[in-house]
Design a protein around this motif. Structure first.
Motif, short mmCIF file in Angstrom:
data_model
loop_
_atom_site.label_atom_id
_atom_site.label_comp_id
_atom_site.label_asym_id
_atom_site.label_seq_id
_atom_site.Cartn_x
_atom_site.Cartn_y
_atom_site.Cartn_z
N PRO A 33 1.23 -1.16 0.05
CA PRO A 33 0.13 -0.20 0.00
C PRO A 33 0.61 1.35 -0.65
O PRO A 33 0.87 2.13 -0.81
CB PRO A 33 -0.92 -0.01 1.18
CG PRO A 33 -0.80 -1.51 1.09
CD PRO A 33 0.31 -2.36 1.38
N ALA A 34 1.93 1.30 0.46
CA ALA A 34 2.54 2.23 0.64
C ALA A 34 3.09 2.73 0.03
O ALA A 34 3.21 3.73 -1.00
CB ALA A 34 3.76 2.30 1.79
N GLN A 35 3.59 1.33 -0.94
CA GLN A 35 4.44 1.78 -2.01
C GLN A 35 3.60 2.35 -3.50
O GLN A 35 4.29 3.12 -4.59
CB GLN A 35 5.29 0.24 -2.53
CG GLN A 35 6.04 -0.42 -1.71
CD GLN A 35 7.26 -1.19 -2.14
OE1 GLN A 35 6.12 -2.27 -2.15
NE2 GLN A 35 8.34 -1.48 -2.33
N VAL A 36 2.19 2.23 -3.78
CA VAL A 36 1.75 2.59 -4.56
C VAL A 36 0.60 3.38 -4.34
O VAL A 36 1.15 4.69 -4.95
CB VAL A 36 0.36 1.15 -4.57
CG1 VAL A 36 -0.84 2.46 -5.50
CG2 VAL A 36 0.16 -0.03 -5.00
N ILE A 37 0.69 4.34 -2.83
CA ILE A 37 -0.02 5.51 -2.63
C ILE A 37 1.15 6.34 -2.80
O ILE A 37 1.57 7.37 -2.91
CB ILE A 37 -0.13 5.79 -1.10
CG1 ILE A 37 -1.14 4.83 -0.52
CG2 ILE A 37 -0.07 7.13 -0.52
CD1 ILE A 37 -2.45 4.97 -1.60
N ALA A 38 2.60 5.84 -2.63
CA ALA A 38 4.18 6.75 -3.04
C ALA A 38 4.08 7.33 -4.58
O ALA A 38 4.69 8.30 -4.76
CB ALA A 38 5.29 6.04 -3.02
N HIS A 39 3.25 7.16 -5.45
CA HIS A 39 3.13 7.44 -6.42
C HIS A 39 2.56 9.14 -6.08
O HIS A 39 2.93 10.04 -7.24
CB HIS A 39 1.67 6.67 -7.92
CG HIS A 39 2.23 5.51 -8.42
ND1 HIS A 39 3.67 5.11 -9.51
CD2 HIS A 39 2.26 4.46 -7.67
CE1 HIS A 39 3.54 4.40 -9.90
NE2 HIS A 39 3.35 3.79 -8.82
#
Length: 198
Positions: A33-39
């Motif tokens: 989730p954090a890696q995707v939100i990081a966009h």
């Protein structure tokens, strides 16, 4: 893998690098989730601050109650990632797997006391669409919790709704955090039918 690929740090990129490093230190790996939100870096910062506030700086409500409320919210929204991660956190904090197995039948299970049931009722009321928290329910909560505790509990359930619904929409699935442990399953349709019938 969800609907979006993880965002990779570019250049110095302190926000992403710090977030991924912190997650790896706390959980053994950067979370999807954090890696995707990081966009979207501003969202990543807000997401991280809210999660950190909830995890590290909110200690007035018993952790068992918060874990139960948040897991019930995840069950109702059907977020596999939140159930995977939340099941691990709940068991790590001492909630027995048999209690988790009976979470969807909390109204009749002997594993839940009156305060557990009140908190779970609140979690369900907050997770309904539209939200359905009556004055009577809130008055019963006030008999057990002071103002800071009510805010903390409400924010925990609200944040879980945010995290669960975001992960669900982005197609983020479990990452094996509760591997080897009991992991709650989403039972959305069956549970909603039972709740509606009451």
């Amino acid at each position: 893998m969800g609907r979006l690929s993880p965002a990779k740090p570019h250049g110095l990129d302190l926000v992403r690098r710090y977030t991924y490093r912190s997650a790896k230190k706390m959980y053994g790996k950067p979370t999807e989730p954090a890696q995707v939100i990081a966009h979207h870096r501003p969202s990543l910062i807000g997401y991280g601050v809210a999660g950190l506030m909830h995890e590290r700086y909110s200690r007035t409500v018993d952790r068992r109650l918060k874990h139960l409320a948040m897991l019930r919210t995840s069950q109702l929204t059907g977020c596999e990632w939140c159930l995977d991660f939340g099941s691990k956190l709940a068991q790590d904090s001492g909630i027995h797997e048999e209690t988790l197995r009976e979470l969807s039948t909390w109204r009749t299970s002997a594993r839940f006391d009156d305060l557990d049931r009140l908190v779970l009722e609140y979690a369900e009321a907050m997770t309904r669409t539209p939200v359905d928290v009556s004055d009577e329910l809130f008055a019963r909560l006030r008999e057990h919790f002071d103002e800071p505790q009510l805010v903390e509990l409400t924010m925990a359930i609200g944040l879980e709704n945010l995290f669960s619904r975001t992960n669900w929409a982005l197609g983020i699935h479990g990452e094996g955090f509760s591997e080897g442990m009991y992991c709650l399953r989403p039972e959305v349709a069956a549970v909603e039918d039972k709740v509606a019938a009451r």
